[in-house]
Write a protein that holds these residues in place. Structure first.
Motif, PDB file in Angstrom:
ATOM      1  N   LEU A  89      78.739  54.949  14.307  1.00 53.38           N
ATOM      2  CA  LEU A  89      77.525  55.153  13.511  1.00 53.38           C
ATOM      3  C   LEU A  89      76.403  54.220  13.961  1.00 53.38           C
ATOM      4  CD1 LEU A  89      78.734  55.557   9.811  1.00 53.38           C
ATOM      5  CD2 LEU A  89      77.494  57.254  11.132  1.00 53.38           C
ATOM      6  N   CYS A  90      76.748  52.959  14.125  1.00 49.89           N
ATOM      7  CA  CYS A  90      75.743  51.973  14.530  1.00 49.89           C
ATOM      8  C   CYS A  90      75.146  52.314  15.883  1.00 49.89           C
ATOM      9  CB  CYS A  90      76.354  50.576  14.560  1.00 49.89           C
ATOM     10  SG  CYS A  90      76.801  49.920  12.929  1.00 49.89           S
ATOM     11  N   PHE A  95      67.867  51.541  11.098  1.00 47.16           N
ATOM     12  CA  PHE A  95      68.163  50.160  11.503  1.00 47.16           C
ATOM     13  C   PHE A  95      68.879  49.385  10.400  1.00 47.16           C
ATOM     14  CE2 PHE A  95      66.847  45.671  11.564  1.00 47.16           C
ATOM     15  CZ  PHE A  95      67.403  45.289  12.774  1.00 47.16           C
ATOM     16  N   LEU A  96      68.273  49.311   9.212  1.00 52.47           N
ATOM     17  CA  LEU A  96      68.858  48.514   8.138  1.00 52.47           C
ATOM     18  C   LEU A  96      70.211  49.059   7.698  1.00 52.47           C
ATOM     19  CD1 LEU A  96      65.739  47.711   5.904  1.00 52.47           C
ATOM     20  CD2 LEU A  96      66.966  46.175   7.461  1.00 52.47           C
ATOM     21  N   TYR A  97      70.342  50.375   7.651  1.00 53.27           N
ATOM     22  CA  TYR A  97      71.601  51.001   7.235  1.00 53.27           C
ATOM     23  C   TYR A  97      72.721  50.615   8.198  1.00 53.27           C
ATOM     24  CZ  TYR A  97      74.932  54.576   5.755  1.00 53.27           C
ATOM     25  OH  TYR A  97      76.056  55.229   5.302  1.00 53.27           O
ATOM     26  N   GLY A 153      76.060  48.221   7.767  1.00 47.16           N
ATOM     27  CA  GLY A 153      77.397  48.691   8.106  1.00 47.16           C
ATOM     28  C   GLY A 153      78.152  47.702   8.976  1.00 47.16           C
ATOM     29  N   GLY A 154      77.448  47.095   9.937  1.00 49.14           N
ATOM     30  CA  GLY A 154      78.078  46.089  10.790  1.00 49.14           C
ATOM     31  C   GLY A 154      78.484  44.856  10.014  1.00 49.14           C
ATOM     32  N   ASP A 205      87.724  50.257  20.729  1.00 51.81           N
ATOM     33  CA  ASP A 205      87.581  51.691  20.994  1.00 51.81           C
ATOM     34  C   ASP A 205      86.183  52.196  20.643  1.00 51.81           C
ATOM     35  OD1 ASP A 205      90.149  51.677  21.874  1.00 51.81           O
ATOM     36  OD2 ASP A 205      90.974  52.909  20.259  1.00 51.81           O
ATOM     37  N   GLY A 206      85.592  51.608  19.608  1.00 52.23           N
ATOM     38  CA  GLY A 206      84.245  52.012  19.223  1.00 52.23           C
ATOM     39  C   GLY A 206      83.240  51.727  20.313  1.00 52.23           C
TER      40      GLY A 206
END
Length: 290
Positions: A232-233, A241-243, A247-248, A278-279
């Protein structure tokens, strides 16, 4: 404008326990048609879902293997399209619906005060009631909503594209919602508690006068949650950006919670590290561990 009769349901099963039958029977009482997609990787003789297929309101599809939530949702959406439905309510097997559930989602879908055409309308749920207490509005615009209990606009689904099967499980709903925004659609959420839904096996803990809630997901689920957060990131960093930063940060927060409060700490942290690896290496799909 849609009516209740234009809405079907899609319920995804995976090795269901006995209580799932009650949830399924309840769902059948709400909808003119329920498409059940069974991802169970082993037969369960105690559940005669095939026998329930004699009910005109229920269509049962057995995949005989776990192909992931995203694929099952796409299967259900395609059945909804073939059936001529305008919308489909997506359900996990552990979700119990309130009596006002469908009426409320249809009302929000039809409300003309929305700022953008609907992609999906999500439900508030019992273990997260803060939103319904704080907001006077009947619904709010959101970045993302969870899959279960959400009403999917079938025409929007066609325009946005299918759920991302490379995610397999976890984050499938978030990725779809963010992609919907980029296509000009809106994502909304009821402020009323419309269902009972549980994420993981949540437990409360106290430390230094503060209360913490941990989900206690399995190590394998921690892998998918971590890996797909990285996906997602990487995919939406510029647009949201903020979302994505949040998440991170959440990945780090969860690792700390595991160390402080959860069991099987070493295994879960190792799986999270594997998910990070893997990500960043773009290894997707179902994870088969040797």
């Amino acid at each position: 404008m849609i009516h209740n009769q234009n809405v079907c349901a899609v319920m995804v099963l995976y090795n269901p326990e006995d209580y799932v039958i009650k949830n399924l029977v309840r769902a059948v009482s709400f909808f003119v048609k329920v498409f059940v997609i069974d991802n169970s990787d082993k037969p369960n003789p105690s559940h005669d879902f095939c026998g329930m297929d004699s009910n005109d309101s229920l269509v049962y599809v057995a995949n005989d293997a776990n192909y992931g939530v995203a694929k099952a949702l796409n299967q259900g959406a395609e059945l909804a399209i073939k059936g001529g439905f305008s919308a489909a309510v997506l359900l996990d097997q552990d979700t119990k619906l309130s009596r006002s559930f469908l009426d409320e989602l249809v009302y929000i879908y039809n409300d003309r005060s929305r700022l953008a055409p609907v992609a999906i309308v999500g439900s508030n749920y019992q273990i997260s009631t803060a939103l319904s207490k704080q907001k006077k509005a009947r619904f709010v615009a959101e970045k993302t909503v969870i899959t279960s209990g959400s009403l999917l606009n079938i025409e929007a689904y066609k325009g946005i594209g299918p759920f991302n099967e490379s995610y397999f499980i976890d984050g499938v709903d978030l990725e779809f919602c963010l992609r919907a925004h980029l296509k000009g659609y809106g994502v909304y959420k009821s402020t009323k508690v419309l269902m009972e839904h549980f994420i993981g096996d949540a437990t409360k803990h106290s430390l230094l006068g503060l209360t913490f809630i941990t989900s206690n997901h399995s190590a394998l689920r921690r892998y998918y949650l971590t890996r797909n957060t990285i996906f997602l990131c990487r995919s939406f960093f510029k647009s949201f950006f903020l979302y994505t930063v949040t998440g991170g940060i959440n990945v780090v927060r969860i690792a700390v919670y595991i160390v402080l409060f959860e069991s099987e700490k070493r295994e879960k942290l190792n799986y999270m590290l594997l998910g990070l690896k893997d990500g960043f290496q773009n290894i997707s799909g179902k994870k088969v561990l040797g």
